[in-house]
Design a protein around this motif. Structure first.
Motif, PDB file in Angstrom:
ATOM      1  N   LEU A 180       0.827  -1.212   0.000  1.00 21.66           N
ATOM      2  CA  LEU A 180       0.000   0.000   0.000  1.00 21.66           C
ATOM      3  C   LEU A 180       0.865   1.269   0.000  1.00 21.66           C
ATOM      4  O   LEU A 180       0.555   2.242  -0.687  1.00 21.66           O
ATOM      5  N   ILE A 181       1.948   1.236   0.763  1.00 21.60           N
ATOM      6  CA  ILE A 181       2.847   2.397   0.820  1.00 21.60           C
ATOM      7  C   ILE A 181       3.519   2.600  -0.534  1.00 21.60           C
ATOM      8  O   ILE A 181       3.586   3.728  -1.041  1.00 21.60           O
ATOM      9  N   ARG A 215       2.450   1.594  -3.503  1.00 22.63           N
ATOM     10  CA  ARG A 215       1.443   2.061  -4.474  1.00 22.63           C
ATOM     11  C   ARG A 215       1.126   3.540  -4.274  1.00 22.63           C
ATOM     12  O   ARG A 215       1.020   4.295  -5.243  1.00 22.63           O
ATOM     13  N   ALA A 216       0.954   3.949  -3.022  1.00 24.63           N
ATOM     14  CA  ALA A 216       0.662   5.357  -2.746  1.00 24.63           C
ATOM     15  C   ALA A 216       1.821   6.244  -3.200  1.00 24.63           C
ATOM     16  O   ALA A 216       1.605   7.325  -3.757  1.00 24.63           O
ATOM     17  N   LEU A 231      10.046   7.206  -0.519  1.00 26.76           N
ATOM     18  CA  LEU A 231       8.851   6.514  -0.027  1.00 26.76           C
ATOM     19  C   LEU A 231       8.837   5.040  -0.414  1.00 26.76           C
ATOM     20  O   LEU A 231       8.442   4.189   0.389  1.00 26.76           O
ATOM     21  N   GLY A 280       8.823   2.008   2.096  1.00 27.68           N
ATOM     22  CA  GLY A 280       7.803   0.962   1.981  1.00 27.68           C
ATOM     23  C   GLY A 280       8.409  -0.425   1.963  1.00 27.68           C
ATOM     24  O   GLY A 280       7.843  -1.369   2.515  1.00 27.68           O
ATOM     25  N   CYS A 329       3.496  -1.080  10.269  1.00 27.44           N
ATOM     26  CA  CYS A 329       4.130  -0.052   9.434  1.00 27.44           C
ATOM     27  C   CYS A 329       5.272   0.651  10.147  1.00 27.44           C
ATOM     28  O   CYS A 329       5.481   1.852   9.963  1.00 27.44           O
ATOM     29  N   GLN A 388       2.458   6.006   7.268  1.00 25.99           N
ATOM     30  CA  GLN A 388       1.030   5.862   7.010  1.00 25.99           C
ATOM     31  C   GLN A 388       0.714   6.149   5.548  1.00 25.99           C
ATOM     32  O   GLN A 388       0.834   7.287   5.085  1.00 25.99           O
ATOM     33  N   ALA A 389       0.313   5.102   4.852  1.00 24.63           N
ATOM     34  CA  ALA A 389       0.062   5.183   3.414  1.00 24.63           C
ATOM     35  C   ALA A 389      -1.086   6.130   3.073  1.00 24.63           C
ATOM     36  O   ALA A 389      -1.021   6.865   2.086  1.00 24.63           O
ATOM     37  N   GLU A 390      -2.133   6.113   3.886  1.00 22.65           N
ATOM     38  CA  GLU A 390      -3.299   6.962   3.565  1.00 22.65           C
ATOM     39  C   GLU A 390      -2.961   8.442   3.630  1.00 22.65           C
ATOM     40  O   GLU A 390      -3.584   9.264   2.963  1.00 22.65           O
ATOM     41  N   ILE A 415      -0.129   9.693   2.611  1.00 22.11           N
ATOM     42  CA  ILE A 415       0.606  10.031   1.386  1.00 22.11           C
ATOM     43  C   ILE A 415      -0.372  10.584   0.361  1.00 22.11           C
ATOM     44  O   ILE A 415      -0.143  11.617  -0.256  1.00 22.11           O
TER      45      ILE A 415
END
Length: 180
Positions: free
Chosen positions: A17-18, A20-21, A35, A39, A47, A98-100, A102
């Motif tokens: 997820l990290i 991809r973000a 990043l 990740g 995380c 925290q991926a969200e 990003i």
């Protein structure tokens, strides 16, 4: 993206997820490199990462100052949150990534077609302003006055030659080359 690792498309790991973000939202290559490297350091769903600035700089081939600046920005946007823990002899800080956040910190880039259309419209505007300001200037770099020759050798000589000396060939600097 997976670099040889198995990826569950329906249930991606925290690391995936990290990554991809980062690929979708990072505003430039340097931030994306940092990043993605962070990740890849994530081992579990907590995380948690404990990156050394020098280590990240070495593995991303960026300067230490650049990585420090990017880390500061990531902390400012709460993408990296210090857990308060320190690990190792050198006191490397442990962060939670925290991926969200990003995606929230960096909006997605505009689609290519929109970017290209905006760029072309801006170029046309600049070109029209230049033409209005320089209305007496030629329309493009290669144009010349209609009555002037296109190059110095285009004037027709006395014998119909277009060469400037009117000989049909370049005159020799030496005397004639007869075989007498």
């Amino acid at each position: 993206m997976s670099a040889g690792r198995k990826v569950d498309a329906e249930n991606p790991s925290a690391a995936e997820l990290i990554i991809r973000a980062a690929e979708d939202h990072a505003p430039d290559a340097n931030r994306m490199l940092v990043l993605v490297r962070l990740g890849r350091l994530v081992k579990d769903d907590d995380c948690l990462v404990y990156p050394s600035v020098e280590w990240v700089a070495h593995h991303t081939r960026l300067g230490v100052a650049t990585v420090e600046r990017i880390f500061a920005e990531l902390r400012k946007f709460d993408i990296l949150q210090w857990t308060g823990d320190v690990i190792g002899k050198m006191g490397t800080k442990v962060y939670r990534i925290q991926a969200e956040r990003i995606a929230a910190a960096y909006p997605p880039p505009e689609p290519w077609e929109e970017r290209q259309a905006r760029s072309q419209a801006r170029f046309r505007t600049i070109r029209e302003k230049y033409r209005a300001k320089h209305s007496d200037a030629p329309s493009h770099r290669g144009s010349v006055d209609s009555d002037a020759p296109s190059h110095r050798g285009s004037v027709t000589g006395a014998n119909g030659s277009t060469l400037p000396h009117g000989e049909g060939h370049a005159p020799s600097r030496r005397g004639s080359r007869s075989l007498k």
